[in-house]
Design a protein around this motif. Sequence first.
Motif, short mmCIF file in Angstrom:
data_model
loop_
_atom_site.label_atom_id
_atom_site.label_comp_id
_atom_site.label_asym_id
_atom_site.label_seq_id
_atom_site.Cartn_x
_atom_site.Cartn_y
_atom_site.Cartn_z
N ILE A 232 -6.61 49.02 -16.02
CA ILE A 232 -5.60 48.25 -15.77
C ILE A 232 -5.76 47.34 -14.36
O ILE A 232 -5.04 46.28 -14.34
N THR A 235 -6.02 43.69 -15.31
CA THR A 235 -4.99 42.93 -15.48
C THR A 235 -4.00 42.78 -14.15
O THR A 235 -3.47 41.90 -14.12
N LEU A 236 -3.81 43.87 -13.61
CA LEU A 236 -2.85 44.06 -12.74
C LEU A 236 -3.25 43.02 -11.53
O LEU A 236 -2.27 42.35 -11.03
N ILE A 239 -2.79 39.18 -11.92
CA ILE A 239 -1.63 38.62 -12.04
C ILE A 239 -0.84 38.66 -10.41
O ILE A 239 -0.30 37.63 -10.21
N LEU A 243 0.30 35.51 -8.76
CA LEU A 243 1.67 35.10 -8.47
C LEU A 243 2.07 34.95 -6.91
O LEU A 243 2.69 34.22 -6.40
N TYR A 273 -5.11 56.60 -3.29
CA TYR A 273 -4.45 57.00 -4.52
C TYR A 273 -3.44 56.29 -5.05
O TYR A 273 -2.88 56.58 -6.09
N GLY A 274 -2.93 55.35 -4.18
CA GLY A 274 -1.70 54.55 -4.69
C GLY A 274 -1.75 53.13 -4.20
O GLY A 274 -0.81 52.60 -4.24
N LEU A 276 -2.66 50.79 -5.95
CA LEU A 276 -2.06 49.76 -6.80
C LEU A 276 -0.89 49.45 -6.79
O LEU A 276 -0.22 48.55 -7.16
N MET A 277 0.19 50.30 -6.41
CA MET A 277 1.41 50.14 -6.06
C MET A 277 1.92 48.85 -5.27
O MET A 277 2.81 48.27 -5.86
N GLY A 280 2.03 45.83 -7.65
CA GLY A 280 3.20 45.99 -8.51
C GLY A 280 4.31 45.39 -7.63
O GLY A 280 5.13 44.62 -8.05
N ILE A 281 4.43 45.81 -6.46
CA ILE A 281 5.24 45.47 -5.56
C ILE A 281 5.44 43.88 -5.24
O ILE A 281 6.34 43.23 -5.15
N ILE A 283 4.19 41.54 -7.38
CA ILE A 283 4.48 41.15 -8.50
C ILE A 283 6.11 41.06 -8.55
O ILE A 283 6.61 39.89 -8.79
N VAL A 284 6.63 42.27 -8.40
CA VAL A 284 8.06 42.11 -8.40
C VAL A 284 8.77 41.24 -7.25
O VAL A 284 9.63 40.58 -7.66
N ILE A 287 8.13 37.41 -8.00
CA ILE A 287 9.17 36.89 -9.09
C ILE A 287 10.45 36.52 -8.55
O ILE A 287 11.27 35.66 -8.77
#
Lengths: 308, 311
Positions: A232, A235-236, A239, A243, A273-274, A276-277, A280-281, A283-284, A287
């Motif tokens: 993933i 993809t992640l 993006i 962005l 271990y995290g 990737l978080m 995600g943050i 991206i949020v 946006i």
Amino acid sequence: MKKSEPLLYLIVLAVLFTLPFYMGVYVLNVMGIILIYMALALSWDMLLRSGQISFGMAGFFGVGGYAAALLFLNTGVHPLVSIVLGGLFAGVLAWLIGSAVLQLRGMYFAIVTLALAEIFRVIVRNLPDLTGGPEGTILPQAIFAGNSTYTYWLVLGVAALSVAVSDIFRNTRIHFALTSIRNDEIVAKSSGIDVFKYLVFLFAVTSAIQGVAGGAYAHIYGFVSPEGSFSIDFTLLPIAMALLGGMHSTWGPVVGAVVLGVVSEFLKLQIPYGHLMVYGIIIVVAILFFPQGIVGTLGPRWKKTVSH
Amino acid sequence: MGLGNKLKQSNYQIAIITVILIVVLGSWKPHVLVEGFQRACLYAVIALPMALILGIVGIINLAHGEYMMLGAYFAYSLNVYIGMDPLVAIAPALIAFFLIGMASYRAIIKYVLGTPELNQLLLTFGLAMVLEQMANLIWTSRPIKLPLQYVSASATIGSFTFGTYEFIYVGAAMVVLVGLQLFLKRTSMGQAALAVGQNPRGAKLVGIHVDRTYLFVFSLSIALIGALGAIFMTRHSIFPLVGAPFTMKSFCLIAMAGIGNLMGILWCSLILGLAENFVLSFRGYAGWADILFFALIVLVIMVRSHQREVK
């Protein structure tokens, strides 16, 4: 601004090309990863300019990687040829899928592409005779015998290719077609644009770039596996990069890839271990608060100061 | 009027296909029928809240499966720290996830409601990644399963033995489906929600508080999916990525049934559940069951676009 752009490209390319002569192996490896993600981010943004959103980068990245690796193993073609053929394979596959699902756009297309990586992974896992099944396949040797200078130039070539394609799309009539499709499909249709044909073509081209990037990645690491090749991450990260840098431009994803690429090297060490978080943050937050990204927000200001 | 008729007609067609499938399967492979039915109800009960959000609030929530995953971990944590049975944890999960849904709506979802679909997809995708990685950070990626005695209950008819505990999904699906129908038809909040789903501007004009309706429907859906996570984790092992495939399968079902068709989702999940269990029953080909939903969604898209062209 427009006239100076080719010159700027040449300078940047020259600097990047000569990087191996005065930089260590670690920097080259980091740059290599950044350039791969840059190609993915650009290809994603290219499709986004038509208003279609794809979550299928990891899918075509993995397909390109598997195709390149298996072609190389089974037919013995030169690794570089297998990378190109792997990209073509991903492009043809995207053309077939696009022909079927681009009739219904928006969320239908987005979710079909979101499922692609998982679907390809299931297929690869269930064809053990061809693909090595769940364990994946190891190539006898990494490309260029693991020479970091040559592999760096290879990914630089892939990134340069995607920048070139992205700019061609921006500076020809394709750009107007895509922008008008994004703004209002019905108006685009009534101006004589074959919306469906353009979108399928675009989906195939961008997926082919992702396939080439995947092929290069597979040959550099000498290894393909269902979990690794369709991860993933592919993809992640693109993006988040596009962005952060800014959508709908060539410079946005490039800037975003460099910034996030450097940050991610740091993050991987801090929170293994995290990490990737964080993407995600990004991206949020992007946006919600700055949909124009770094280039879209700072770009106009920078231009103003330059022209003064 | 036309739309209602068309929906009923498509429900009717789907129902006939399903019944034929059931009769053929039941006589040939009875365990496929029973397990497929249980699986179908699990799919339906996951897809229903997503359909509710899509139909009324109008956004596609790509973090749907992640909320279920969080619900499962919520029940797991309650079990570990205070020894609560996961099935008892349904009640606190409902309350907790109603609040989580409210917080999510107020903090982020609200701001992308009027924006292009693209932003909504990206935002909820980003949200899904955040939730997934948060779970990864807190509980690690190691699969977890509680040792519960009652989940292995089984019954035997003649020479045919099957698990009975999984019928809990059937019960859950019925409760949620009937409950949602009653909520939408009988309560004023439900009527308001339907009106907002059809035409937010019109609803606002007649004095419905649109934002509050959105908030309630979104929170209710998240509460349902969070509580379902508690049921889900009694039978299945859980890990941070466990919810992701359900998001896509749910969307597949919603696309098949048509947005706003809650009853149709049940029929469509019967097709998917039975078909998947049918493939699973062949030794050596079981791995292919996971691509069935994809084939279905591509098929649906092709049929839908063909219908549109014919019109």
